[in-house]
Design a protein around this motif. Structure first.
Motif, PDB file in Angstrom:
ATOM      1  N   GLY A 115      53.261  43.389  46.429  1.00  0.00           N
ATOM      2  CA  GLY A 115      52.748  44.267  47.501  1.00  0.00           C
ATOM      3  C   GLY A 115      53.442  45.075  48.301  1.00  0.00           C
ATOM      4  N   THR A 116      53.152  46.064  48.563  1.00  0.00           N
ATOM      5  CA  THR A 116      53.688  46.993  49.633  1.00  0.00           C
ATOM      6  C   THR A 116      52.649  47.319  50.785  1.00  0.00           C
ATOM      7  OG1 THR A 116      55.617  47.791  48.629  1.00  0.00           O
ATOM      8  CG2 THR A 116      55.315  48.942  50.507  1.00  0.00           C
ATOM      9  N   ARG A 117      52.866  47.027  51.964  1.00  0.00           N
ATOM     10  CA  ARG A 117      51.919  47.316  53.020  1.00  0.00           C
ATOM     11  C   ARG A 117      52.467  48.898  53.586  1.00  0.00           C
ATOM     12  NH1 ARG A 117      47.844  45.028  55.260  1.00  0.00           N
ATOM     13  NH2 ARG A 117      48.558  42.901  54.773  1.00  0.00           N
ATOM     14  N   LEU A 118      51.526  49.724  53.356  1.00  0.00           N
ATOM     15  CA  LEU A 118      51.806  51.118  53.935  1.00  0.00           C
ATOM     16  C   LEU A 118      50.781  51.425  55.038  1.00  0.00           C
ATOM     17  CD1 LEU A 118      53.178  54.031  53.542  1.00  0.00           C
ATOM     18  CD2 LEU A 118      51.400  54.566  51.928  1.00  0.00           C
ATOM     19  N   ARG A 121      43.217  35.422  41.748  1.00  0.00           N
ATOM     20  CA  ARG A 121      43.029  34.882  43.046  1.00  0.00           C
ATOM     21  C   ARG A 121      44.372  35.623  43.776  1.00  0.00           C
ATOM     22  NH1 ARG A 121      44.699  28.722  43.987  1.00  0.00           N
ATOM     23  NH2 ARG A 121      45.655  29.555  46.117  1.00  0.00           N
ATOM     24  N   GLN A 122      44.192  35.889  45.117  1.00  0.00           N
ATOM     25  CA  GLN A 122      45.317  36.728  45.713  1.00  0.00           C
ATOM     26  C   GLN A 122      45.458  35.830  47.045  1.00  0.00           C
ATOM     27  OE1 GLN A 122      44.112  40.477  47.459  1.00  0.00           O
ATOM     28  NE2 GLN A 122      46.140  41.117  47.568  1.00  0.00           N
ATOM     29  N   ASP A 123      46.601  35.208  47.077  1.00  0.00           N
ATOM     30  CA  ASP A 123      47.268  34.363  48.174  1.00  0.00           C
ATOM     31  C   ASP A 123      47.736  35.260  49.175  1.00  0.00           C
ATOM     32  OD1 ASP A 123      48.283  31.946  46.098  1.00  0.00           O
ATOM     33  OD2 ASP A 123      46.293  32.223  47.093  1.00  0.00           O
ATOM     34  N   PRO A 124      47.615  34.822  50.524  1.00  0.00           N
ATOM     35  CA  PRO A 124      48.122  35.773  51.707  1.00  0.00           C
ATOM     36  C   PRO A 124      49.538  36.250  51.266  1.00  0.00           C
ATOM     37  CG  PRO A 124      47.036  34.096  52.511  1.00  0.00           C
ATOM     38  CD  PRO A 124      47.276  33.783  51.177  1.00  0.00           C
ATOM     39  N   GLY A 125      49.692  37.747  51.403  1.00  0.00           N
ATOM     40  CA  GLY A 125      50.861  38.537  51.190  1.00  0.00           C
ATOM     41  C   GLY A 125      51.533  38.330  49.827  1.00  0.00           C
ATOM     42  N   MET A 126      50.551  38.129  48.891  1.00  0.00           N
ATOM     43  CA  MET A 126      51.150  37.919  47.438  1.00  0.00           C
ATOM     44  C   MET A 126      50.190  38.895  46.720  1.00  0.00           C
ATOM     45  SD  MET A 126      53.530  35.914  47.655  1.00  0.00           S
ATOM     46  CE  MET A 126      53.632  35.265  45.946  1.00  0.00           C
ATOM     47  N   GLY A 127      50.700  39.245  45.282  1.00  0.00           N
ATOM     48  CA  GLY A 127      50.062  39.985  44.443  1.00  0.00           C
ATOM     49  C   GLY A 127      48.826  39.207  43.926  1.00  0.00           C
ATOM     50  N   LEU A 128      48.269  39.512  42.776  1.00  0.00           N
ATOM     51  CA  LEU A 128      47.140  38.880  42.247  1.00  0.00           C
ATOM     52  C   LEU A 128      47.556  37.982  40.978  1.00  0.00           C
ATOM     53  CD1 LEU A 128      45.553  41.126  43.403  1.00  0.00           C
ATOM     54  CD2 LEU A 128      43.686  40.757  41.840  1.00  0.00           C
ATOM     55  N   LYS A 129      47.070  36.636  40.996  1.00  0.00           N
ATOM     56  CA  LYS A 129      47.406  35.745  39.675  1.00  0.00           C
ATOM     57  C   LYS A 129      46.199  35.467  38.877  1.00  0.00           C
ATOM     58  CE  LYS A 129      51.638  33.969  41.621  1.00  0.00           C
ATOM     59  NZ  LYS A 129      52.298  32.766  42.102  1.00  0.00           N
ATOM     60  N   LEU A 130      46.167  35.579  37.515  1.00  0.00           N
ATOM     61  CA  LEU A 130      45.311  35.460  36.706  1.00  0.00           C
ATOM     62  C   LEU A 130      44.820  34.056  36.575  1.00  0.00           C
ATOM     63  CD1 LEU A 130      43.358  36.839  34.742  1.00  0.00           C
ATOM     64  CD2 LEU A 130      44.980  36.438  32.864  1.00  0.00           C
ATOM     65  N   ILE A 131      43.724  33.653  36.894  1.00  0.00           N
ATOM     66  CA  ILE A 131      43.110  32.196  36.729  1.00  0.00           C
ATOM     67  C   ILE A 131      42.596  31.849  35.377  1.00  0.00           C
ATOM     68  CG2 ILE A 131      41.590  30.435  37.655  1.00  0.00           C
ATOM     69  CD1 ILE A 131      41.421  32.024  40.377  1.00  0.00           C
ATOM     70  N   TYR A 132      41.470  32.735  34.853  1.00  0.00           N
ATOM     71  CA  TYR A 132      40.807  32.532  33.441  1.00  0.00           C
ATOM     72  C   TYR A 132      40.382  33.905  33.317  1.00  0.00           C
ATOM     73  CZ  TYR A 132      40.162  27.590  32.781  1.00  0.00           C
ATOM     74  OH  TYR A 132      40.409  26.016  32.649  1.00  0.00           O
ATOM     75  N   TYR A 133      40.231  34.107  31.907  1.00  0.00           N
ATOM     76  CA  TYR A 133      39.810  35.260  31.176  1.00  0.00           C
ATOM     77  C   TYR A 133      38.559  35.105  30.389  1.00  0.00           C
ATOM     78  CZ  TYR A 133      43.198  35.063  27.595  1.00  0.00           C
ATOM     79  OH  TYR A 133      43.837  34.589  26.618  1.00  0.00           O
ATOM     80  N   SER A 134      38.116  35.897  29.928  1.00  0.00           N
ATOM     81  CA  SER A 134      37.094  35.905  28.623  1.00  0.00           C
ATOM     82  C   SER A 134      37.136  37.188  27.933  1.00  0.00           C
ATOM     83  CB  SER A 134      35.818  35.527  29.194  1.00  0.00           C
ATOM     84  OG  SER A 134      34.767  35.723  27.970  1.00  0.00           O
ATOM     85  N   VAL A 135      37.030  37.042  26.720  1.00  0.00           N
ATOM     86  CA  VAL A 135      37.311  38.411  25.686  1.00  0.00           C
ATOM     87  C   VAL A 135      35.761  38.499  25.138  1.00  0.00           C
ATOM     88  CG1 VAL A 135      39.446  38.086  25.139  1.00  0.00           C
ATOM     89  CG2 VAL A 135      37.902  37.335  23.809  1.00  0.00           C
ATOM     90  N   GLY A 136      34.879  37.799  25.378  1.00  0.00           N
ATOM     91  CA  GLY A 136      33.479  38.139  25.196  1.00  0.00           C
ATOM     92  C   GLY A 136      32.630  36.691  25.384  1.00  0.00           C
ATOM     93  N   ALA A 137      31.314  36.826  25.310  1.00  0.00           N
ATOM     94  CA  ALA A 137      30.549  35.816  25.465  1.00  0.00           C
ATOM     95  C   ALA A 137      30.721  34.612  24.501  1.00  0.00           C
ATOM     96  CB  ALA A 137      28.996  36.224  25.270  1.00  0.00           C
ATOM     97  N   GLY A 138      30.801  33.567  25.113  1.00  0.00           N
ATOM     98  CA  GLY A 138      31.070  32.040  24.237  1.00  0.00           C
ATOM     99  C   GLY A 138      32.738  32.043  24.116  1.00  0.00           C
TER     100      GLY A 138
END
Lengths: 116, 114
Positions: free
Chosen positions: A109-112, B36-53
């Motif tokens: 990220g970049t804070r603008l 999840r997004q930790d302070p000062g960081m980008g998002l990181k994928l925890i789990y995903y689902s492509v459909g029910a079940g």
């Protein structure tokens, strides 16, 4: 594995001026999407602009445009006529273009800050 | 049209407690994600689902579990909360894998583990 790098943790710009945010990525894929997302203080993630890697023409959305350099793996965002409402975190993101795709990779990220 | 709804917006847990973060979407999207997004960081994928079940692990699944019994709901479970799980959690959805070009995000859940 794909990685996305945003080398500018913070940037500022005067209202009405133009600013460019940098993003580079690393991938061996040929088909993919690139995105810029905006995250204002409300925390909501908002899609700003999207680029398909197979398109040579740079994407434009009103005051937002990108400079996509596929060979250099660079994807910068230009904001023209900056407005106070543009103040936010901006995230560059990469996603492979495959059926059943499941993973979007984000930069840090970049804070603008847009100053009046 | 509510879009993607996350509850709660804020939560404080003690170490070792468990909780479930709720996520619901009303757009009939097949694909749903937890980041999840930790302070000062980008998002990181925890789990995903492509459909029910159907669910699968993302980049950082340890310490979490998910289920997808319906198309609409995709809850995220923390069984033994740890300080390292202090973060902002985002749920997202998208229609399907082929035209999977835009994620619709919820407004996030800020979790602190003390």
């Amino acid at each position: 594995a794909q990685t996305v790098t945003q080398s500018q943790p913070e940037m500022s710009v005067q209202e009405a001026e133009t600013v460019t945010l940098s993003c580079t990525y690393d991938t061996s894929e040929n088909n993919y999407y690139l995105f810029w997302y905006k995250q204002p203080p409300s925390r909501q993630m908002i899609l700003v602009i999207r680029q398909e890697a197979y398109k040579q023409q740079n994407a434009t959305e009103n005051r937002f445009s990108v400079n996509f350099q596929k060979a250099a793996k660079s994807f910068s965002l230009k904001i023209s006529d900056s407005q106070l409402g543009d103040t936010a975190m901006y995230f560059c993101a990469f996603m492979k273009l495959t059926y059943n795709n499941n993973d979007m990779r984000f930069g840090a990220g970049t804070r603008l800050t847009v100053k009046p | 049209n509510a879009g993607v709804t996350q509850t709660p917006k804020f939560r404080i847990l003690k170490i070792g407690q468990s909780m479930t973060l709720q996520c619901a979407q009303d757009m009939n999207h097949n694909y749903m994600y937890w980041y999840r997004q930790d302070p000062g960081m980008g998002l990181k994928l925890i789990y995903y689902s492509v459909g029910a079940g159907i669910t699968d692990k993302g980049e950082v699944p340890n310490g979490y579990n998910v289920s997808r019994s319906t198309t609409e709901d995709f809850p995220l479970r923390l069984e033994l909360a740890a300080p390292s799980q202090t973060s902002v959690y985002f749920c997202a959805s998208t229609p399907n894998g082929v035209t999977n070009e835009k994620l619709f995000f919820g407004s996030g859940t800020q979790l602190s583990v003390l």
